[in-house]
Write a protein that holds these residues in place. Structure first.
Motif, PDB file in Angstrom:
ATOM      1  N   ASP A 132      -3.585  12.886  -5.933  1.00 36.25           N
ATOM      2  CA  ASP A 132      -2.291  13.615  -6.541  1.00 36.25           C
ATOM      3  C   ASP A 132      -2.401  13.698  -8.060  1.00 36.25           C
ATOM      4  O   ASP A 132      -1.544  14.877  -8.273  1.00 36.25           O
ATOM      5  CB  ASP A 132      -1.057  13.078  -6.278  1.00 36.25           C
ATOM      6  CG  ASP A 132      -1.038  13.512  -5.015  1.00 36.25           C
ATOM      7  OD1 ASP A 132      -1.375  13.545  -4.254  1.00 36.25           O
ATOM      8  OD2 ASP A 132       0.168  12.097  -4.020  1.00 36.25           O
ATOM      9  N   TYR A 133      -3.025  13.235  -8.884  1.00 39.98           N
ATOM     10  CA  TYR A 133      -3.554  13.237 -10.075  1.00 39.98           C
ATOM     11  C   TYR A 133      -4.842  13.233 -10.868  1.00 39.98           C
ATOM     12  O   TYR A 133      -4.981  13.142 -12.108  1.00 39.98           O
ATOM     13  CB  TYR A 133      -3.245  11.773 -10.671  1.00 39.98           C
ATOM     14  CG  TYR A 133      -1.380  11.134 -10.366  1.00 39.98           C
ATOM     15  CD1 TYR A 133      -0.581  12.464 -10.830  1.00 39.98           C
ATOM     16  CD2 TYR A 133      -1.315  10.255  -9.328  1.00 39.98           C
ATOM     17  CE1 TYR A 133       0.877  12.105 -10.481  1.00 39.98           C
ATOM     18  CE2 TYR A 133       0.090  10.044  -9.418  1.00 39.98           C
ATOM     19  CZ  TYR A 133       1.062  10.850  -9.175  1.00 39.98           C
ATOM     20  OH  TYR A 133       2.492  10.115  -8.527  1.00 39.98           O
ATOM     21  N   LYS A 163       3.626   1.821  -1.515  1.00 44.16           N
ATOM     22  CA  LYS A 163       4.379   1.743  -2.536  1.00 44.16           C
ATOM     23  C   LYS A 163       3.309   1.847  -3.736  1.00 44.16           C
ATOM     24  O   LYS A 163       3.722   2.672  -4.935  1.00 44.16           O
ATOM     25  CB  LYS A 163       4.701   0.152  -3.064  1.00 44.16           C
ATOM     26  CG  LYS A 163       6.083   0.164  -2.631  1.00 44.16           C
ATOM     27  CD  LYS A 163       6.530  -1.103  -3.173  1.00 44.16           C
ATOM     28  CE  LYS A 163       5.878  -2.069  -4.157  1.00 44.16           C
ATOM     29  NZ  LYS A 163       6.544  -3.333  -4.940  1.00 44.16           N
ATOM     30  N   ARG A 164       1.901   2.530  -3.571  1.00 39.59           N
ATOM     31  CA  ARG A 164       0.806   2.747  -4.226  1.00 39.59           C
ATOM     32  C   ARG A 164       1.322   4.035  -4.423  1.00 39.59           C
ATOM     33  O   ARG A 164       0.892   5.083  -3.476  1.00 39.59           O
ATOM     34  CB  ARG A 164      -0.072   2.042  -3.969  1.00 39.59           C
ATOM     35  CG  ARG A 164      -0.920   1.130  -4.048  1.00 39.59           C
ATOM     36  CD  ARG A 164      -2.136   1.092  -4.261  1.00 39.59           C
ATOM     37  NE  ARG A 164      -2.219  -0.816  -3.540  1.00 39.59           N
ATOM     38  CZ  ARG A 164      -3.658  -1.016  -3.212  1.00 39.59           C
ATOM     39  NH1 ARG A 164      -4.555  -0.249  -2.380  1.00 39.59           N
ATOM     40  NH2 ARG A 164      -3.265  -1.840  -3.047  1.00 39.59           N
ATOM     41  N   LYS A 165       0.355   4.917  -6.005  1.00 44.28           N
ATOM     42  CA  LYS A 165       0.738   6.115  -5.613  1.00 44.28           C
ATOM     43  C   LYS A 165      -1.111   6.449  -4.902  1.00 44.28           C
ATOM     44  O   LYS A 165      -1.571   6.065  -6.075  1.00 44.28           O
ATOM     45  CB  LYS A 165       0.909   6.838  -7.536  1.00 44.28           C
ATOM     46  CG  LYS A 165       2.185   6.855  -7.940  1.00 44.28           C
ATOM     47  CD  LYS A 165       1.775   6.679  -9.159  1.00 44.28           C
ATOM     48  CE  LYS A 165       3.193   6.481 -10.245  1.00 44.28           C
ATOM     49  NZ  LYS A 165       3.152   7.183 -11.751  1.00 44.28           N
ATOM     50  N   ASN A 166      -1.032   7.854  -4.708  1.00 43.54           N
ATOM     51  CA  ASN A 166      -2.054   8.596  -4.736  1.00 43.54           C
ATOM     52  C   ASN A 166      -2.715   8.892  -5.266  1.00 43.54           C
ATOM     53  O   ASN A 166      -2.759  10.121  -6.836  1.00 43.54           O
ATOM     54  CB  ASN A 166      -1.487   9.847  -3.151  1.00 43.54           C
ATOM     55  CG  ASN A 166      -3.319  10.233  -2.634  1.00 43.54           C
ATOM     56  OD1 ASN A 166      -4.122   9.257  -2.806  1.00 43.54           O
ATOM     57  ND2 ASN A 166      -2.710  10.968  -2.251  1.00 43.54           N
ATOM     58  N   PRO A 167      -4.012   8.250  -6.013  1.00 50.88           N
ATOM     59  CA  PRO A 167      -5.177   8.837  -7.434  1.00 50.88           C
ATOM     60  C   PRO A 167      -5.239  10.514  -7.342  1.00 50.88           C
ATOM     61  O   PRO A 167      -5.388  11.222  -8.096  1.00 50.88           O
ATOM     62  CB  PRO A 167      -6.481   8.601  -7.164  1.00 50.88           C
ATOM     63  CG  PRO A 167      -5.875   6.510  -6.158  1.00 50.88           C
ATOM     64  CD  PRO A 167      -4.583   7.650  -5.370  1.00 50.88           C
ATOM     65  N   ASP A 201      -4.727  16.796 -13.619  1.00 46.57           N
ATOM     66  CA  ASP A 201      -3.591  16.898 -14.550  1.00 46.57           C
ATOM     67  C   ASP A 201      -4.444  16.947 -15.921  1.00 46.57           C
ATOM     68  O   ASP A 201      -3.304  17.571 -16.113  1.00 46.57           O
ATOM     69  CB  ASP A 201      -3.338  15.332 -14.458  1.00 46.57           C
ATOM     70  CG  ASP A 201      -2.515  14.981 -13.208  1.00 46.57           C
ATOM     71  OD1 ASP A 201      -2.664  16.440 -12.918  1.00 46.57           O
ATOM     72  OD2 ASP A 201      -1.524  14.647 -13.002  1.00 46.57           O
ATOM     73  N   GLN A 234       0.698  -1.467  -0.390  1.00 43.75           N
ATOM     74  CA  GLN A 234       0.170   0.067   0.402  1.00 43.75           C
ATOM     75  C   GLN A 234       0.854   1.543  -0.293  1.00 43.75           C
ATOM     76  O   GLN A 234       0.748   2.101  -1.127  1.00 43.75           O
ATOM     77  CB  GLN A 234      -1.185  -0.428   1.091  1.00 43.75           C
ATOM     78  CG  GLN A 234      -1.837  -1.533   1.133  1.00 43.75           C
ATOM     79  CD  GLN A 234      -2.847  -1.409   2.854  1.00 43.75           C
ATOM     80  OE1 GLN A 234      -3.421  -0.153   3.251  1.00 43.75           O
ATOM     81  NE2 GLN A 234      -3.720  -1.753   2.043  1.00 43.75           N
TER      82      GLN A 234
END
Length: 82
Positions: free
Chosen positions: A77-78, A71-75, A81, A69
């Motif tokens: 934050d994007y 290592k996952r990217k935080n959605p 975009d 968990q």
């Protein structure tokens, strides 16, 4: 020139008996005494080691899940975009 290995000392008054490999039984009482003895020893020590193994397994799986968990990217934050 001297004595050969195996004949270095003269041993007296010691008698040794051996059984021929063809007369030995490879697995005597294996099914009648061996398997019940293994079962008895396993059940007598099961409650001694199983809580520790269970706790270690749960800690290991929890740690792996937290690592995955992390290592996952935080959605979030994007999200803006585009």
């Amino acid at each position: 020139m001297g004595k050969h290995f195996g004949n270095l000392a003269k041993v007296r008054h010691i008698i040794s008996f051996t059984i021929s490999p063809f007369e030995q039984r490879a697995f005597p009482n294996y099914f009648s005494k061996g398997i019940p003895n293994v079962w008895r020893r396993f059940t007598s020590s099961f409650f001694r080691w199983s809580p520790q193994v269970t706790l270690m397994y749960l800690t290991y799986t929890w740690g792996n899940n937290v690592h995955q968990q992390g290592k996952r990217k935080n959605p979030a934050d994007y999200a803006n975009d585009e």
